[in-house]
Design a protein around this motif. Structure first.
Motif, PDB file in Angstrom:
ATOM      1  N   ALA A 117       0.850  -1.195   0.000  1.00 26.99           N
ATOM      2  CA  ALA A 117       0.000   0.000   0.000  1.00 26.99           C
ATOM      3  C   ALA A 117       0.879   1.236   0.000  1.00 26.99           C
ATOM      4  O   ALA A 117       1.910   1.297   0.668  1.00 26.99           O
ATOM      5  N   LEU A 118       0.462   2.230  -0.764  1.00 27.65           N
ATOM      6  CA  LEU A 118       1.207   3.484  -0.824  1.00 27.65           C
ATOM      7  C   LEU A 118       0.912   4.331   0.400  1.00 27.65           C
ATOM      8  O   LEU A 118      -0.218   4.336   0.896  1.00 27.65           O
ATOM      9  N   PRO A 119       1.901   5.077   0.879  1.00 26.14           N
ATOM     10  CA  PRO A 119       1.637   5.991   1.992  1.00 26.14           C
ATOM     11  C   PRO A 119       0.793   7.168   1.532  1.00 26.14           C
ATOM     12  O   PRO A 119       0.665   7.431   0.335  1.00 26.14           O
ATOM     13  N   THR A 120       0.201   7.866   2.485  1.00 30.22           N
ATOM     14  CA  THR A 120      -0.493   9.119   2.218  1.00 30.22           C
ATOM     15  C   THR A 120       0.284  10.225   2.911  1.00 30.22           C
ATOM     16  O   THR A 120       0.634  10.108   4.088  1.00 30.22           O
ATOM     17  N   ARG A 166      -8.106   7.169  17.306  1.00 32.00           N
ATOM     18  CA  ARG A 166      -7.467   8.330  16.678  1.00 32.00           C
ATOM     19  C   ARG A 166      -7.335   8.075  15.183  1.00 32.00           C
ATOM     20  O   ARG A 166      -6.940   6.988  14.755  1.00 32.00           O
ATOM     21  N   ASP A 167      -7.696   9.067  14.398  1.00 32.60           N
ATOM     22  CA  ASP A 167      -7.692   8.933  12.944  1.00 32.60           C
ATOM     23  C   ASP A 167      -7.018  10.158  12.324  1.00 32.60           C
ATOM     24  O   ASP A 167      -7.416  11.290  12.610  1.00 32.60           O
ATOM     25  N   THR A 168      -6.015   9.921  11.495  1.00 31.35           N
ATOM     26  CA  THR A 168      -5.301  11.020  10.839  1.00 31.35           C
ATOM     27  C   THR A 168      -6.103  11.520   9.639  1.00 31.35           C
ATOM     28  O   THR A 168      -6.546  10.723   8.798  1.00 31.35           O
ATOM     29  N   VAL A 169      -6.288  12.814   9.572  1.00 30.45           N
ATOM     30  CA  VAL A 169      -6.961  13.448   8.436  1.00 30.45           C
ATOM     31  C   VAL A 169      -5.885  14.067   7.545  1.00 30.45           C
ATOM     32  O   VAL A 169      -5.084  14.883   8.008  1.00 30.45           O
ATOM     33  N   PHE A 170      -5.879  13.682   6.270  1.00 34.82           N
ATOM     34  CA  PHE A 170      -4.834  14.125   5.349  1.00 34.82           C
ATOM     35  C   PHE A 170      -5.339  15.257   4.457  1.00 34.82           C
ATOM     36  O   PHE A 170      -6.520  15.336   4.124  1.00 34.82           O
ATOM     37  N   LEU A 186       2.297  12.308  -7.142  1.00 32.89           N
ATOM     38  CA  LEU A 186       1.176  11.444  -7.488  1.00 32.89           C
ATOM     39  C   LEU A 186      -0.016  11.757  -6.587  1.00 32.89           C
ATOM     40  O   LEU A 186       0.089  11.681  -5.362  1.00 32.89           O
ATOM     41  N   VAL A 187      -1.140  12.107  -7.192  1.00 34.97           N
ATOM     42  CA  VAL A 187      -2.348  12.495  -6.456  1.00 34.97           C
ATOM     43  C   VAL A 187      -3.462  11.518  -6.801  1.00 34.97           C
ATOM     44  O   VAL A 187      -3.705  11.219  -7.975  1.00 34.97           O
ATOM     45  N   ASP A 188      -4.157  11.019  -5.765  1.00 32.16           N
ATOM     46  CA  ASP A 188      -5.228  10.057  -6.018  1.00 32.16           C
ATOM     47  C   ASP A 188      -6.554  10.767  -6.265  1.00 32.16           C
ATOM     48  O   ASP A 188      -6.648  11.994  -6.254  1.00 32.16           O
ATOM     49  N   ARG A 189      -7.604  10.002  -6.491  1.00 33.03           N
ATOM     50  CA  ARG A 189      -8.888  10.588  -6.872  1.00 33.03           C
ATOM     51  C   ARG A 189      -9.577  11.313  -5.725  1.00 33.03           C
ATOM     52  O   ARG A 189     -10.528  12.064  -5.946  1.00 33.03           O
ATOM     53  N   ALA A 190      -9.093  11.111  -4.501  1.00 29.52           N
ATOM     54  CA  ALA A 190      -9.612  11.857  -3.360  1.00 29.52           C
ATOM     55  C   ALA A 190      -8.858  13.164  -3.142  1.00 29.52           C
ATOM     56  O   ALA A 190      -9.185  13.920  -2.234  1.00 29.52           O
ATOM     57  N   GLY A 191      -7.832  13.424  -3.958  1.00 33.63           N
ATOM     58  CA  GLY A 191      -7.034  14.630  -3.795  1.00 33.63           C
ATOM     59  C   GLY A 191      -5.902  14.486  -2.812  1.00 33.63           C
ATOM     60  O   GLY A 191      -5.267  15.478  -2.444  1.00 33.63           O
ATOM     61  N   HIS A 192      -5.602  13.261  -2.379  1.00 35.82           N
ATOM     62  CA  HIS A 192      -4.511  13.030  -1.440  1.00 35.82           C
ATOM     63  C   HIS A 192      -3.196  12.811  -2.191  1.00 35.82           C
ATOM     64  O   HIS A 192      -3.162  12.154  -3.234  1.00 35.82           O
ATOM     65  N   LEU A 193      -2.122  13.338  -1.623  1.00 36.04           N
ATOM     66  CA  LEU A 193      -0.790  13.121  -2.185  1.00 36.04           C
ATOM     67  C   LEU A 193      -0.301  11.744  -1.772  1.00 36.04           C
ATOM     68  O   LEU A 193      -0.167  11.447  -0.591  1.00 36.04           O
ATOM     69  N   ARG A 194       0.003  10.876  -2.766  1.00 38.84           N
ATOM     70  CA  ARG A 194       0.365   9.488  -2.476  1.00 38.84           C
ATOM     71  C   ARG A 194       1.796   9.132  -2.852  1.00 38.84           C
ATOM     72  O   ARG A 194       2.254   8.024  -2.538  1.00 38.84           O
ATOM     73  N   GLY A 195       2.506  10.035  -3.527  1.00 41.42           N
ATOM     74  CA  GLY A 195       3.875   9.706  -3.884  1.00 41.42           C
ATOM     75  C   GLY A 195       4.661  10.918  -4.308  1.00 41.42           C
ATOM     76  O   GLY A 195       4.110  11.879  -4.854  1.00 41.42           O
ATOM     77  N   ARG A 196       5.984  10.876  -4.030  1.00 38.36           N
ATOM     78  CA  ARG A 196       6.926  11.906  -4.451  1.00 38.36           C
ATOM     79  C   ARG A 196       8.101  11.222  -5.129  1.00 38.36           C
ATOM     80  O   ARG A 196       8.609  10.210  -4.637  1.00 38.36           O
ATOM     81  N   ARG A 246       9.786   3.478 -10.294  1.00 41.12           N
ATOM     82  CA  ARG A 246       9.002   3.364  -9.052  1.00 41.12           C
ATOM     83  C   ARG A 246       7.637   4.032  -9.221  1.00 41.12           C
ATOM     84  O   ARG A 246       6.617   3.488  -8.780  1.00 41.12           O
ATOM     85  N   LEU A 247       7.612   5.195  -9.856  1.00 41.10           N
ATOM     86  CA  LEU A 247       6.348   5.882 -10.107  1.00 41.10           C
ATOM     87  C   LEU A 247       5.417   5.007 -10.943  1.00 41.10           C
ATOM     88  O   LEU A 247       4.227   4.859 -10.612  1.00 41.10           O
ATOM     89  N   ILE A 248       5.936   4.414 -12.009  1.00 35.90           N
ATOM     90  CA  ILE A 248       5.121   3.564 -12.874  1.00 35.90           C
ATOM     91  C   ILE A 248       4.550   2.389 -12.086  1.00 35.90           C
ATOM     92  O   ILE A 248       3.372   2.036 -12.208  1.00 35.90           O
ATOM     93  N   THR A 249       5.400   1.779 -11.246  1.00 40.77           N
ATOM     94  CA  THR A 249       4.946   0.662 -10.423  1.00 40.77           C
ATOM     95  C   THR A 249       3.837   1.093  -9.475  1.00 40.77           C
ATOM     96  O   THR A 249       2.806   0.409  -9.330  1.00 40.77           O
ATOM     97  N   GLU A 250       4.016   2.233  -8.839  1.00 44.25           N
ATOM     98  CA  GLU A 250       3.051   2.662  -7.831  1.00 44.25           C
ATOM     99  C   GLU A 250       1.751   3.167  -8.457  1.00 44.25           C
ATOM    100  O   GLU A 250       0.689   3.044  -7.845  1.00 44.25           O
TER     101      GLU A 250
END
Length: 224
Positions: A32-35, A52-56, A184-194, A205-209
């Protein structure tokens, strides 16, 4: 039945059971990719216990225009993933390298409508839609697949610093400091990769992720 035969039969019956349990436990894709960009931690009560829940942070786009002159908003990118970068067309250094690497990503996902590439200029005074159109043609950008976006300079700078939280740009070209990162930004607008956009290994790595994210979306579809 002889003891040895009984033992052998038992082992034969046990092997498929163990194989099933192994595949059930370890056979699923657990990569799983980090957020990135946590905003805050909320506490909610579930079953009488506090959790406790982290809001990104969710990336919010300002009003921008593509190389075709079309107005683009966040809603236009909300149906899948996008890879963002910041550049300017007269950049003599890393920008051409990053754009060349983005060509690879575009070609890899040419037939994948859920992925788009989004390049924001940090020199909108020079990089008009017409100038961006010329740049897009230089790198073989597919219309609708790879967007080159311009807009208000201060809004674009806020996008880089406040939304993507990159180091602030300084000055104007040729002294403009920009980032060679791909984001890399997902459909929820979260940043998932640098990723370092000048590194072939980082592009792999980007292509894989990207593939991992698209696979996770496939699993969410009904009937899967």
């Amino acid at each position: 039945m002889r003891p040895k035969q009984t033992l052998l039969l038992g082992l034969m019956l046990l092997v498929p059971v163990l194989a099933f349990l192994f595949l059930k436990t370890f056979g699923t894709n657990r990569y799983a990719l980090p957020t990135y960009l946590p905003d805050r931690v909320d506490s909610t009560q579930v079953g009488g216990k506090w959790q406790r829940d982290t809001v990104f942070h969710r990336i919010q786009l300002p009003p921008v225009q593509s190389q075709s002159g079309r107005a683009i908003s966040g809603r236009d990118l909300a149906d899948g993933l996008y890879v963002a970068n910041f550049f300017y067309t007269t950049c003599p250094g890393a920008c051409p390298q990053v754009s060349s690497q983005l060509q690879r990503v575009q070609e890899k996902f040419r037939r994948e409508p859920r992925l788009r590439l989004v390049s924001f200029t940090l020199d909108p005074a020079h990089d008009t839609p017409a100038e961006l159109e010329r740049y897009a043609e230089q790198y073989g950008a597919i219309a609708g697949k790879w967007l080159f976006l311009t807009g208000d300079k201060s809004a674009l700078y806020r996008l880089a610093t406040d939304e993507f939280r990159l180091p602030p740009p300084q000055g104007v070209p040729p002294g403009l400091e920009h980032s060679q990162q791909l984001l890399l930004v997902d459909r929820a607008g979260h940043l998932r990769g640098r990723y370092d956009g000048t590194s072939a290994k980082e592009i792999e790595r980007l292509i894989t992720e990207i593939g991992v994210m698209l696979y996770s979306y496939d699993l969410e579809q009904p009937g899967r």
